[in-house]
Design an enzyme around this catalytic site. Structure first.
Site, PDB file in Angstrom:
ATOM      1  N   ASP A 131      44.422  40.769  38.147  1.00 27.23           N
ATOM      2  CA  ASP A 131      44.396  40.033  39.546  1.00 27.23           C
ATOM      3  C   ASP A 131      43.584  40.023  40.104  1.00 27.23           C
ATOM      4  O   ASP A 131      42.323  40.566  40.340  1.00 27.23           O
ATOM      5  CB  ASP A 131      45.605  40.858  40.224  1.00 27.23           C
ATOM      6  CG  ASP A 131      46.608  40.451  41.070  1.00 27.23           C
ATOM      7  OD1 ASP A 131      46.604  39.133  41.064  1.00 27.23           O
ATOM      8  OD2 ASP A 131      47.475  41.230  41.865  1.00 27.23           O
ATOM      9  N   HIS A 190      39.977  31.929  36.960  1.00 30.57           N
ATOM     10  CA  HIS A 190      40.202  32.271  35.507  1.00 30.57           C
ATOM     11  C   HIS A 190      39.745  32.432  34.625  1.00 30.57           C
ATOM     12  O   HIS A 190      39.523  33.404  33.587  1.00 30.57           O
ATOM     13  CB  HIS A 190      42.044  31.611  35.228  1.00 30.57           C
ATOM     14  CG  HIS A 190      43.017  31.751  35.795  1.00 30.57           C
ATOM     15  ND1 HIS A 190      43.405  32.743  36.023  1.00 30.57           N
ATOM     16  CD2 HIS A 190      44.295  30.643  36.636  1.00 30.57           C
ATOM     17  CE1 HIS A 190      44.706  33.032  37.517  1.00 30.57           C
ATOM     18  NE2 HIS A 190      44.815  31.300  37.226  1.00 30.57           N
ATOM     19  N   TRP A 226      55.406  31.931  34.271  1.00 36.52           N
ATOM     20  CA  TRP A 226      55.813  30.321  34.142  1.00 36.52           C
ATOM     21  C   TRP A 226      55.707  29.517  35.377  1.00 36.52           C
ATOM     22  O   TRP A 226      55.884  28.580  35.220  1.00 36.52           O
ATOM     23  CB  TRP A 226      57.034  30.931  32.290  1.00 36.52           C
ATOM     24  CG  TRP A 226      56.651  31.684  31.809  1.00 36.52           C
ATOM     25  CD1 TRP A 226      56.737  31.800  31.315  1.00 36.52           C
ATOM     26  CD2 TRP A 226      55.764  30.311  30.274  1.00 36.52           C
ATOM     27  NE1 TRP A 226      56.448  32.431  29.814  1.00 36.52           N
ATOM     28  CE2 TRP A 226      55.988  31.490  29.459  1.00 36.52           C
ATOM     29  CE3 TRP A 226      55.387  29.210  30.424  1.00 36.52           C
ATOM     30  CZ2 TRP A 226      55.421  30.872  28.448  1.00 36.52           C
ATOM     31  CZ3 TRP A 226      54.334  28.799  29.287  1.00 36.52           C
ATOM     32  CH2 TRP A 226      54.563  29.293  28.132  1.00 36.52           C
ATOM     33  N   LEU A 239      39.178  49.499  17.881  1.00 32.40           N
ATOM     34  CA  LEU A 239      40.080  49.173  19.176  1.00 32.40           C
ATOM     35  C   LEU A 239      41.251  48.017  19.250  1.00 32.40           C
ATOM     36  O   LEU A 239      40.916  47.150  18.279  1.00 32.40           O
ATOM     37  CB  LEU A 239      39.151  48.636  19.947  1.00 32.40           C
ATOM     38  CG  LEU A 239      39.664  47.801  21.498  1.00 32.40           C
ATOM     39  CD1 LEU A 239      40.938  49.340  22.205  1.00 32.40           C
ATOM     40  CD2 LEU A 239      38.559  47.174  22.081  1.00 32.40           C
TER      41      LEU A 239
HETATM   42  C1  FPP Z   1      45.973  36.830  38.074  1.00 33.37           C
HETATM   43  O1  FPP Z   1      45.105  36.484  38.885  1.00 33.37           O
HETATM   44  C2  FPP Z   1      45.777  36.354  36.728  1.00 33.37           C
HETATM   45  C3  FPP Z   1      46.317  35.558  35.992  1.00 33.37           C
HETATM   46  C4  FPP Z   1      47.420  35.406  35.873  1.00 33.37           C
HETATM   47  C5  FPP Z   1      45.908  35.732  34.247  1.00 33.37           C
HETATM   48  C6  FPP Z   1      44.855  36.272  33.682  1.00 33.37           C
HETATM   49  C7  FPP Z   1      44.133  35.561  32.664  1.00 33.37           C
HETATM   50  C8  FPP Z   1      42.887  35.467  32.685  1.00 33.37           C
HETATM   51  C9  FPP Z   1      41.924  36.780  32.789  1.00 33.37           C
HETATM   52  C10 FPP Z   1      42.370  34.913  31.527  1.00 33.37           C
HETATM   53  C11 FPP Z   1      42.248  34.835  29.971  1.00 33.37           C
HETATM   54  C12 FPP Z   1      42.656  35.932  29.090  1.00 33.37           C
HETATM   55  C13 FPP Z   1      42.423  36.448  27.974  1.00 33.37           C
HETATM   56  C14 FPP Z   1      42.610  37.465  27.468  1.00 33.37           C
HETATM   57  C15 FPP Z   1      41.907  35.133  27.215  1.00 33.37           C
HETATM   58  P1  FPP Z   1      45.990  36.022  40.039  1.00 33.37           P
HETATM   59  O2  FPP Z   1      46.247  34.008  39.474  1.00 33.37           O
HETATM   60  O3  FPP Z   1      47.136  35.953  40.282  1.00 33.37           O
HETATM   61  O4  FPP Z   1      44.830  35.939  41.158  1.00 33.37           O
HETATM   62  P2  FPP Z   1      45.722  35.713  42.961  1.00 33.37           P
HETATM   63  O5  FPP Z   1      46.063  37.384  42.753  1.00 33.37           O
HETATM   64  O6  FPP Z   1      44.392  35.743  43.728  1.00 33.37           O
HETATM   65  O7  FPP Z   1      45.859  34.411  43.230  1.00 33.37           O
END
Ligand code: FPP
Length: 243
Positions: free
Chosen positions: A21, A38, A70, A132
């Site tokens: 997160d 991201h 989504w 793993l």
């Molecule tokens: C949460 O941060 C993160 C996500 C919803 C997506 C996680 C995805 C990645 C790290 C990249 C792709 C993954 C792989 C496995 C290649 P947030 O957007 O909720 O952050 P915020 O809470 O600060 O808004």
């Protein structure tokens, strides 16, 4: 002593689950778009996988896209899909080289054919790897998992194939069937919630929360979480004297 030296290698969790997160906030703080956060989060994914593999941890489950994600702006959803496809394409040879198996849990039928194909190809290509196992939770939620298990059991029960459901039978129908339950759950970015992640499977997990945003998470941060895990006494409802 360094954080890694301080770890007791014979008392590591067999399964670590992570809520990655804080990508959005990390980007916003730097005046950038959420997707940039991201993108930088992928580097943290790479480091965490590497650290878990080096320590010979059995399973690493990453909450990469929740059922609720989504509902984010279409542009962000598309960006996350592209990032996922790109990462899988780029990382598959490295997974194979390092004997790492990829699996996915979640309602992956909702993804486009392109995403499904990339994902399924990588899962098939790495299926014989014995090191793993990286489990991507994609279009996943704990409630979705429990409901799909209930529905699958209901169908079998109707056909007379199941009479009674105990914990073991129930777990065979969860998306994590055959995997050990995570002993440690890590959540970054200073939020203290489970956010619908592995609700059944985390029943006895130690919970580790850190203020670090996901793009800043790295091997040292992972070792900190493992040191925390090893500082806990796991009682499973018993008294200290019984353990
Ligand atoms: C949460 O941060 C993160 C996500 C919803 C997506 C996680 C995805 C990645 C790290 C990249 C792709 C993954 C792989 C496995 C290649 P947030 O957007 O909720 O952050 P915020 O809470 O600060 O808004």
């Amino acid at each position: 002593m360094s954080l890694i030296e301080n770890l007791n290698k014979s008392n590591l969790p067999t399964h670590v689950a992570v809520i990655m997160d804080g990508n959005g906030r990390w980007a916003k703080k730097r005046g950038k778009m959420r997707l940039w956060g991201h993108r930088n989060g992928v580097e943290a994914v790479r480091s965490t996988i590497e650290a878990a593999a080096e320590l010979q941890i059995g399973y690493l489950t990453l909450y990469a896209f929740s059922s609720e994600n989504w509902d984010r702006p279409q542009e962000e959803v598309m960006g996350l899909m592209d990032l996922l496809v790109e990462a899988i394409e780029k990382e598959t040879p490295k997974l194979l080289k390092n004997n790492i198996r990829l699996q996915a849990i979640g309602d992956t039928e909702r993804f486009s054919e392109k995403v499904k194909n990339k994902l399924n190809n990588c899962i098939a290509e790495t299926s014989q790897c014995t090191g793993l196992t990286v489990v991507l939770a994609l279009s996943y939620s704990g409630q979705w998992d429990i409901l799909q298990a209930v529905n699958s059991i209901a169908r079998l029960s109707k056909q007379g194939e199941i009479e009674e459901v105990d914990r073991e039978v129930f777990e065979q129908h969860l998306s994590t069937a055959g995997m050990p339950s995570p002993e440690l759950m890590i959540r970054t970015s200073g939020e203290y919630r489970l956010s619908n992640f592995l609700l059944w499977q985390l029943a006895y997990a130690e919970l580790y929360f850190t203020d670090v945003n996901w793009p800043d998470f790295n091997k040292e941060e992972f070792y900190k979480a493992l040191n925390y895990y090893q500082s806990r006494e796991r009682r499973f409802g018993k008294t200290s004297e019984q353990i």
